[in-house]
Design a protein around this motif. Structure first.
Motif: not given
Length: 225
Positions: A105-114, A142-148
């Motif tokens: 089981l693999s849970f990957q959290v990624v946060t990026t800005n812009g 895979q969880f991807i958080v993208s904010t401006p």
């Protein structure tokens, strides 16, 4: 007999990989993250890379094997990102009288800005190789958080994610039926999404729209086999 791949050090992998930065030459996700590459994150020239993998192998010598990854990569302000997450579980050569059990089981959290461009890959594969009656399950989330705008996870959110990591580890070690493991994996993933949505909403800019009309987003990519 149960077998678990050893972990290095006493610091959790969530903490170890949080904000890890390594310089790398980028010629595309496929070339910088070959099969079997070490997990981690890298940033160069405004482009971020994140790679994670859970891999388990059960056989007559070690009939029960399991592996889990729960990682956080805060890539910050980047112009592009390539992220890969995968889970591979394999059961080989056990008999119906003494079946194998293999869970990855693999849970990957990624946060990026812009981020302007995102290349995301999320895959799983469960393989029964001459293994009648074996239980094999691979789940990649895979969880991807993208904010401006600039955004980082608070210490409170990171602590809660660390608790989820513990629950994921307990889940892949459990002897519950595979269908139950799948349901619990999905339920845990839903909790992670909810937590990340709350974290974004509670950030200083909350749900504000930037000058280009972009809002923060939280997305989940799920692949199970």
């Amino acid at each position: 007999m149960s077998h678990r791949k050893p972990r290095t050090g006493t610091v959790s992998r969530t903490a170890m990989r949080l904000g890890m930065l390594t310089t790398v030459c980028l010629t595309g996700l496929a070339t910088v993250t070959p099969a079997g590459a070490a997990t981690g994150s890298r940033i160069t020239s405004g482009v971020g890379i994140a790679v994670d993998e859970a891999r388990s192998l059960a056989n007559p010598r070690h009939r029960v094997d399991h592996d889990e990854e729960f990682t956080i990569h805060q890539l910050g302000t980047v112009v592009g990102a390539g992220v890969r997450n995968r889970a591979i579980a394999r059961s080989v050569g056990c008999s119906i009288d003494a079946p194998c059990r293999s869970i990855a089981l693999s849970f990957q959290v990624v946060t990026t800005n812009g981020v302007a461009g995102l290349n995301a890959s999320n895959t799983s594969k469960a393989i029964n190789d001459h293994c009648e009656g074996c239980e094999t399950f691979a789940g990649a989330y895979q969880f991807i958080v993208s904010t401006p705008y600039r955004f980082t996870l608070s210490s409170s959110t990171r602590n809660k994610l660390a608790g989820y990591e513990g629950r994921l580890a307990a889940l892949e070690r459990s002897r519950e039926p595979i269908d139950v493991v799948k349901r619990h994996s999905d339920a845990l993933a839903a909790e992670v999404v909810s937590l990340l949505q709350q974290a974004v909403a509670a950030a200083p800019r909350g749900e504000a729209v930037n000058s280009l009309g972009l809002r923060p987003t939280v997305s989940l990519r799920r692949h199970i086999d």
